[in-house]
Scaffold this motif. Structure first.
Motif, PDB file in Angstrom:
ATOM      1  N   LEU A  64      43.982  51.676  44.175  1.00  0.00           N
ATOM      2  CA  LEU A  64      45.288  51.306  44.737  1.00  0.00           C
ATOM      3  C   LEU A  64      45.433  51.642  46.217  1.00  0.00           C
ATOM      4  CD1 LEU A  64      48.151  50.227  44.397  1.00  0.00           C
ATOM      5  CD2 LEU A  64      48.837  52.506  43.588  1.00  0.00           C
ATOM      6  N   PRO A  65      45.114  52.867  46.681  1.00  0.00           N
ATOM      7  CA  PRO A  65      45.306  53.147  48.110  1.00  0.00           C
ATOM      8  C   PRO A  65      44.526  52.208  49.020  1.00  0.00           C
ATOM      9  CG  PRO A  65      44.993  55.178  46.883  1.00  0.00           C
ATOM     10  CD  PRO A  65      44.666  54.064  45.941  1.00  0.00           C
ATOM     11  N   ALA A  66      43.277  51.906  48.662  1.00  0.00           N
ATOM     12  CA  ALA A  66      42.473  51.012  49.504  1.00  0.00           C
ATOM     13  C   ALA A  66      43.072  49.614  49.515  1.00  0.00           C
ATOM     14  CB  ALA A  66      41.033  50.977  48.994  1.00  0.00           C
ATOM     15  N   LEU A  67      43.574  49.154  48.371  1.00  0.00           N
ATOM     16  CA  LEU A  67      44.168  47.822  48.315  1.00  0.00           C
ATOM     17  C   LEU A  67      45.429  47.758  49.158  1.00  0.00           C
ATOM     18  CD1 LEU A  67      44.427  44.967  47.253  1.00  0.00           C
ATOM     19  CD2 LEU A  67      45.496  45.885  45.180  1.00  0.00           C
ATOM     20  N   ILE A  68      46.304  48.760  49.035  1.00  0.00           N
ATOM     21  CA  ILE A  68      47.517  48.773  49.851  1.00  0.00           C
ATOM     22  C   ILE A  68      47.167  48.773  51.335  1.00  0.00           C
ATOM     23  CG2 ILE A  68      49.495  50.189  50.541  1.00  0.00           C
ATOM     24  CD1 ILE A  68      49.855  50.966  47.643  1.00  0.00           C
ATOM     25  N   ALA A  69      46.157  49.540  51.714  1.00  0.00           N
ATOM     26  CA  ALA A  69      45.731  49.578  53.116  1.00  0.00           C
ATOM     27  C   ALA A  69      45.286  48.200  53.580  1.00  0.00           C
ATOM     28  CB  ALA A  69      44.603  50.590  53.298  1.00  0.00           C
ATOM     29  N   ARG A  70      44.523  47.478  52.739  1.00  0.00           N
ATOM     30  CA  ARG A  70      44.062  46.139  53.112  1.00  0.00           C
ATOM     31  C   ARG A  70      45.213  45.146  53.219  1.00  0.00           C
ATOM     32  NH1 ARG A  70      39.855  47.366  49.465  1.00  0.00           N
ATOM     33  NH2 ARG A  70      40.653  45.934  47.870  1.00  0.00           N
ATOM     34  N   LEU A  71      46.156  45.240  52.291  1.00  0.00           N
ATOM     35  CA  LEU A  71      47.281  44.298  52.306  1.00  0.00           C
ATOM     36  C   LEU A  71      48.169  44.520  53.526  1.00  0.00           C
ATOM     37  CD1 LEU A  71      48.274  44.313  48.521  1.00  0.00           C
ATOM     38  CD2 LEU A  71      46.878  42.640  49.746  1.00  0.00           C
ATOM     39  N   LEU A  72      48.417  45.772  53.877  1.00  0.00           N
ATOM     40  CA  LEU A  72      49.220  46.049  55.064  1.00  0.00           C
ATOM     41  C   LEU A  72      48.485  45.625  56.329  1.00  0.00           C
ATOM     42  CD1 LEU A  72      50.671  49.567  54.132  1.00  0.00           C
ATOM     43  CD2 LEU A  72      51.887  47.384  54.129  1.00  0.00           C
ATOM     44  N   ALA A  73      47.180  45.885  56.367  1.00  0.00           N
ATOM     45  CA  ALA A  73      46.392  45.487  57.543  1.00  0.00           C
ATOM     46  C   ALA A  73      46.360  43.971  57.691  1.00  0.00           C
ATOM     47  CB  ALA A  73      44.980  46.045  57.434  1.00  0.00           C
ATOM     48  N   TRP A  90      49.214  56.789  48.506  1.00  0.00           N
ATOM     49  CA  TRP A  90      49.280  55.323  48.483  1.00  0.00           C
ATOM     50  C   TRP A  90      49.139  54.720  49.868  1.00  0.00           C
ATOM     51  CZ3 TRP A  90      53.697  53.238  44.816  1.00  0.00           C
ATOM     52  CH2 TRP A  90      53.378  53.579  43.488  1.00  0.00           C
ATOM     53  N   LEU A  91      49.590  55.433  50.897  1.00  0.00           N
ATOM     54  CA  LEU A  91      49.685  54.863  52.245  1.00  0.00           C
ATOM     55  C   LEU A  91      48.528  55.293  53.126  1.00  0.00           C
ATOM     56  CD1 LEU A  91      52.123  53.046  53.224  1.00  0.00           C
ATOM     57  CD2 LEU A  91      52.582  54.384  51.168  1.00  0.00           C
ATOM     58  N   VAL A 204      53.112  41.799  44.786  1.00  0.00           N
ATOM     59  CA  VAL A 204      53.194  42.666  43.611  1.00  0.00           C
ATOM     60  C   VAL A 204      51.790  43.113  43.245  1.00  0.00           C
ATOM     61  CG1 VAL A 204      53.906  42.851  41.209  1.00  0.00           C
ATOM     62  CG2 VAL A 204      55.244  41.450  42.807  1.00  0.00           C
ATOM     63  N   VAL A 205      51.611  44.411  43.151  1.00  0.00           N
ATOM     64  CA  VAL A 205      50.324  44.983  42.771  1.00  0.00           C
ATOM     65  C   VAL A 205      50.423  45.480  41.334  1.00  0.00           C
ATOM     66  CG1 VAL A 205      48.573  46.715  43.263  1.00  0.00           C
ATOM     67  CG2 VAL A 205      49.829  45.652  45.152  1.00  0.00           C
ATOM     68  N   LEU A 206      49.655  44.874  40.439  1.00  0.00           N
ATOM     69  CA  LEU A 206      49.614  45.290  39.047  1.00  0.00           C
ATOM     70  C   LEU A 206      48.509  46.329  38.905  1.00  0.00           C
ATOM     71  CD1 LEU A 206      49.939  41.775  37.355  1.00  0.00           C
ATOM     72  CD2 LEU A 206      51.759  43.341  38.083  1.00  0.00           C
ATOM     73  N   PRO A 218      39.642  38.850  39.127  1.00  0.00           N
ATOM     74  CA  PRO A 218      39.905  37.532  39.677  1.00  0.00           C
ATOM     75  C   PRO A 218      41.354  37.186  39.426  1.00  0.00           C
ATOM     76  CG  PRO A 218      37.878  37.527  38.388  1.00  0.00           C
ATOM     77  CD  PRO A 218      38.536  38.857  38.148  1.00  0.00           C
ATOM     78  N   ALA A 219      42.021  36.656  40.437  1.00  0.00           N
ATOM     79  CA  ALA A 219      43.455  36.397  40.333  1.00  0.00           C
ATOM     80  C   ALA A 219      43.729  35.240  39.400  1.00  0.00           C
ATOM     81  CB  ALA A 219      44.014  36.092  41.714  1.00  0.00           C
ATOM     82  N   PRO A 220      44.833  35.308  38.619  1.00  0.00           N
ATOM     83  CA  PRO A 220      45.251  34.156  37.835  1.00  0.00           C
ATOM     84  C   PRO A 220      45.600  32.987  38.741  1.00  0.00           C
ATOM     85  CG  PRO A 220      46.412  36.157  37.178  1.00  0.00           C
ATOM     86  CD  PRO A 220      45.689  36.451  38.451  1.00  0.00           C
ATOM     87  N   PRO A 221      45.699  31.768  38.206  1.00  0.00           N
ATOM     88  CA  PRO A 221      46.028  30.616  39.023  1.00  0.00           C
ATOM     89  C   PRO A 221      47.315  30.851  39.832  1.00  0.00           C
ATOM     90  CG  PRO A 221      45.416  29.925  36.811  1.00  0.00           C
ATOM     91  CD  PRO A 221      45.492  31.415  36.797  1.00  0.00           C
ATOM     92  N   GLY A 222      47.246  30.570  41.124  1.00  0.00           N
ATOM     93  CA  GLY A 222      48.403  30.723  41.972  1.00  0.00           C
ATOM     94  C   GLY A 222      48.614  32.116  42.522  1.00  0.00           C
ATOM     95  N   THR A 223      47.715  33.043  42.211  1.00  0.00           N
ATOM     96  CA  THR A 223      47.842  34.400  42.734  1.00  0.00           C
ATOM     97  C   THR A 223      46.696  34.668  43.688  1.00  0.00           C
ATOM     98  OG1 THR A 223      46.525  35.426  40.996  1.00  0.00           O
ATOM     99  CG2 THR A 223      48.863  35.118  40.541  1.00  0.00           C
ATOM    100  N   THR A 224      46.729  35.853  44.288  1.00  0.00           N
ATOM    101  CA  THR A 224      45.679  36.191  45.244  1.00  0.00           C
ATOM    102  C   THR A 224      44.964  37.438  44.808  1.00  0.00           C
ATOM    103  OG1 THR A 224      47.015  37.609  46.644  1.00  0.00           O
ATOM    104  CG2 THR A 224      47.106  35.260  47.090  1.00  0.00           C
ATOM    105  N   GLY A 225      43.795  37.616  45.287  1.00  0.00           N
ATOM    106  CA  GLY A 225      43.046  38.850  45.060  1.00  0.00           C
ATOM    107  C   GLY A 225      43.359  39.838  46.145  1.00  0.00           C
ATOM    108  N   PRO A 226      42.595  40.923  46.244  1.00  0.00           N
ATOM    109  CA  PRO A 226      42.904  41.934  47.227  1.00  0.00           C
ATOM    110  C   PRO A 226      42.527  41.531  48.614  1.00  0.00           C
ATOM    111  CG  PRO A 226      40.922  42.562  46.035  1.00  0.00           C
ATOM    112  CD  PRO A 226      41.457  41.328  45.375  1.00  0.00           C
TER     113      PRO A 226
END
Length: 226
Positions: A64-73, A90-91, A204-206, A218-226
């Motif tokens: 989770l922390p690495a993903l949040i960092a990538r999404l914010l970046a 998380w941050l 939204v991060v599940l 792998p993201a469901p249809p219409g969603t994105t990956g990290p």
């Protein structure tokens, strides 16, 4: 007075007296019972969130922390409003954390790049995220003014199938905010405008088991990956 006369005419004096019981045979949820129900609810939630144009990501807890960092970046975010209940881990260190302080005005919140929160629960059948002002969610205004909302949902624990299943888990007197996708509206010509009364972008991060060794599914249809 009018209701009292109706009650007396029905043969009673107390609340509900003389009123025949109303049969309630509707389903509490359309998801079938079974060992895969929780996983099915999570998949349905991801699909409906994406249908509302939210960006959906899936990750194991340790990622989770690495993903949040990538999404914010990826959004070029340099600052984020962070409620006090959000774990420090998380941050990323290079993000300026803005505290959820009642003294902060709307103009100051509007200048913040993102807001990062948890949630109270998520409803699969409607693709809805519910916030209730708990320590990891903060005051309502911090999730309505910044342009980018990054919301973490713990799956499957925080996912319910339907609205009837959600209501008993919510505290009625808490200040609830129900979110179904990014803020949007349409004029009489159906031209869609986003970011009118809330964030223009909802991610939204599940967070939960992905079966992929700590990396995002792998993201469901219409969603994105990290």
């Amino acid at each position: 007075m009018v209701l009292g006369r109706i009650r007396r005419a029905l043969g009673g004096t107390g609340p509900g007296a003389g009123v025949p019981p109303v049969p309630r045979r509707y389903l509490a949820s359309h998801l079938p019972e079974g060992p895969d129900r929780a996983a099915t609810a999570v998949e349905l939630l991801a699909e409906n969130l994406a249908d509302y144009r939210a960006l959906v990501h899936r990750v194991e807890p340790e990622g989770l922390p690495a993903l949040i960092a990538r999404l914010l970046a990826a959004r070029g975010a340099r600052s984020a409003v962070v409620p006090p209940g959000v774990p420090d881990a998380w941050l990323p260190a290079d993000i300026t954390r803005v505290a959820d302080d009642p003294a902060i005005g709307a103009a100051e919140l509007d200048a913040v790049d993102s807001v990062v929160t948890g949630c109270a629960l998520a409803i699969a059948e409607t693709g809805t995220i519910v916030l209730d002002g708990s320590p990891d969610q903060g005051r309502r205004r911090i999730t309505l003014i910044p342009d980018h909302h990054l919301c973490v949902v713990r799956v499957p624990d925080q996912v319910v199938a339907s609205l009837p299943e959600a209501m008993p888990r919510l505290v009625p007197h808490r200040p609830q905010t129900w979110i179904s996708g990014p803020s949007a509206t349409s004029d009489i010509e159906l031209d869609r405008v986003e970011g009118v009364h809330g964030p223009r972008v909802l991610e939204v991060v599940l967070v939960g088991p992905t079966g992929n060794g700590g990396t995002a599914d792998p993201a469901p249809p219409g969603t994105t990956g990290p």
